[in-house]
Design a protein around this motif. Structure first.
Motif, mmCIF file in Angstrom:
data_model
loop_
_atom_site.group_PDB
_atom_site.id
_atom_site.type_symbol
_atom_site.label_atom_id
_atom_site.label_comp_id
_atom_site.label_asym_id
_atom_site.label_seq_id
_atom_site.Cartn_x
_atom_site.Cartn_y
_atom_site.Cartn_z
ATOM 1 N N LEU A 153 0.836 -1.197 0.000
ATOM 2 C CA LEU A 153 0.000 0.000 0.000
ATOM 3 C C LEU A 153 0.872 1.249 0.000
ATOM 4 N N ASP A 154 0.463 2.249 -0.758
ATOM 5 C CA ASP A 154 1.164 3.532 -0.778
ATOM 6 C C ASP A 154 0.428 4.474 0.167
ATOM 7 N N PHE A 155 0.948 4.605 1.392
ATOM 8 C CA PHE A 155 0.268 5.420 2.397
ATOM 9 C C PHE A 155 0.244 6.893 2.017
ATOM 10 N N GLY A 156 1.167 7.298 1.161
ATOM 11 C CA GLY A 156 1.188 8.678 0.724
ATOM 12 C C GLY A 156 -0.025 9.069 -0.100
ATOM 13 N N THR A 157 -0.766 8.081 -0.590
ATOM 14 C CA THR A 157 -1.954 8.385 -1.388
ATOM 15 C C THR A 157 -3.173 8.716 -0.540
ATOM 16 N N LYS A 192 -9.942 7.397 -0.137
ATOM 17 C CA LYS A 192 -8.718 7.140 -0.898
ATOM 18 C C LYS A 192 -8.012 5.887 -0.391
ATOM 19 N N MET A 193 -8.114 5.630 0.925
ATOM 20 C CA MET A 193 -7.510 4.418 1.479
ATOM 21 C C MET A 193 -8.180 3.174 0.909
ATOM 22 N N VAL A 250 -6.552 0.171 -1.472
ATOM 23 C CA VAL A 250 -6.620 -1.263 -1.173
ATOM 24 C C VAL A 250 -7.252 -2.014 -2.344
ATOM 25 N N ILE A 251 -8.311 -1.461 -2.904
ATOM 26 C CA ILE A 251 -8.958 -2.111 -4.047
ATOM 27 C C ILE A 251 -7.997 -2.174 -5.232
#
Length: 269
Positions: free
Chosen positions: A137-141, A154-155, A159-160
């Motif tokens: 996962l890119d937490f920055g997104t 956005k989280m 994940v999707i």
């Protein structure tokens, strides 16, 4: 028996020299090997340490000789201790951390608040057999690196994307997450260490860190947490207490004996 190399590095710091620690490479293998040694070989001096993962929120308990972490994993145990402050002070700027905490409260809680929703979605995926993927996962997104606030929509979208599962309803998942009340204390049971480390790094590189923080990665944060996690912190955990009692009942050393180092000045060379 432990799950991975980071577990070995952590527990080896506190284990008695006579103890042999072996990496099983997964939680399932730890459980399988310990069961085999106990049931098939009548070996009563083999134990396993596993991550709790979702067991804590699902009400699932492990029985000796398997022992589980107090929080989701070993990293979260370290983050819940003063080791967290040591790492943030090492790579952060104290005045900026103090300013953040005046606005938001304890930094450790803010980090957990920024990543617990991922763990909550993991439980939803587990309960509904959605088979969502939470790797890479890119937490920055979806996490604001300055305020550590989370955009839940956005989280879920991230994940999707990682799951490549377009049949899952984004709107429904967002609603379920936002309507689930979890207290600040309860959020610690959902947060994964890997995710919390990613948020710590975002915070350090997004405004709280010193110039050196721009050149580190998650591995440096993880290593710092392990090295800053002192024996006295470990001794306060349920994992330590339960495993120590089990070992004592078998007359075997497990953790280093409580023999304090001599006080006073070191000897002259």
């Amino acid at each position: 028996m432990v799950e991975g190399s980071s577990d070995l590095k952590m527990y080896a710091r506190f284990a008695d020299p006579s103890v042999s620690i072996t990496i099983a490479h997964s939680k399932e293998m730890v459980l399988e090997v310990v069961k085999l040694m106990r049931d098939k070989r009548n070996e009563d001096k083999v134990l396993g340490i596993v991550d709790s993962d979702l067991d804590l929120v699902l009400g699932k308990k492990r029985d000796p000789p398997v022992f589980a972490t107090d929080l989701r994993d070993m990293e979260m145990m370290a983050i819940s201790s003063p080791a967290f402050d040591s790492v943030m002070i090492e790579y952060g700027l104290r005045n900026k951390i103090d300013s953040f905490q005046k606005r938001r409260g304890p930094l450790a809680q803010a980090v957990v608040d920024a990543c617990y929703a991922v763990g909550l979605l993991m439980r939803i995926s587990h309960d509904r057999a959605l088979s969502l993927s939470f790797k890479d996962l890119d937490f920055g997104t979806f996490v604001d690196p300055y305020n550590l606030t989370v955009d839940v929509r956005k989280m879920v979208r991230e994940v999707i994307r990682c799951s490549r599962s377009p049949r899952v309803s984004e709107k429904e998942l967002v609603r379920e997450i936002t309507e689930t009340a979890v207290t600040p204390e309860g959020r610690w049971l959902y947060a994964r260490g890997h995710d919390a480390v990613e948020v710590m790094l975002l915070a350090l590189q997004g405004g709280l860190g010193s110039p050196s923080a721009q050149h580190i990665g998650p591995a440096a944060i993880g290593s710092g947490l392990r090295m800053s996690y002192e024996r006295s912190f470990f001794e306060r955990t349920r994992l330590y207490e339960d495993s120590e009692k089990w070992a004592e009942s078998r007359g075997m050393p497990l953790w280093i004996a409580r023999n304090p180092l001599p006080s006073g000045r070191p000897p002259s060379p």
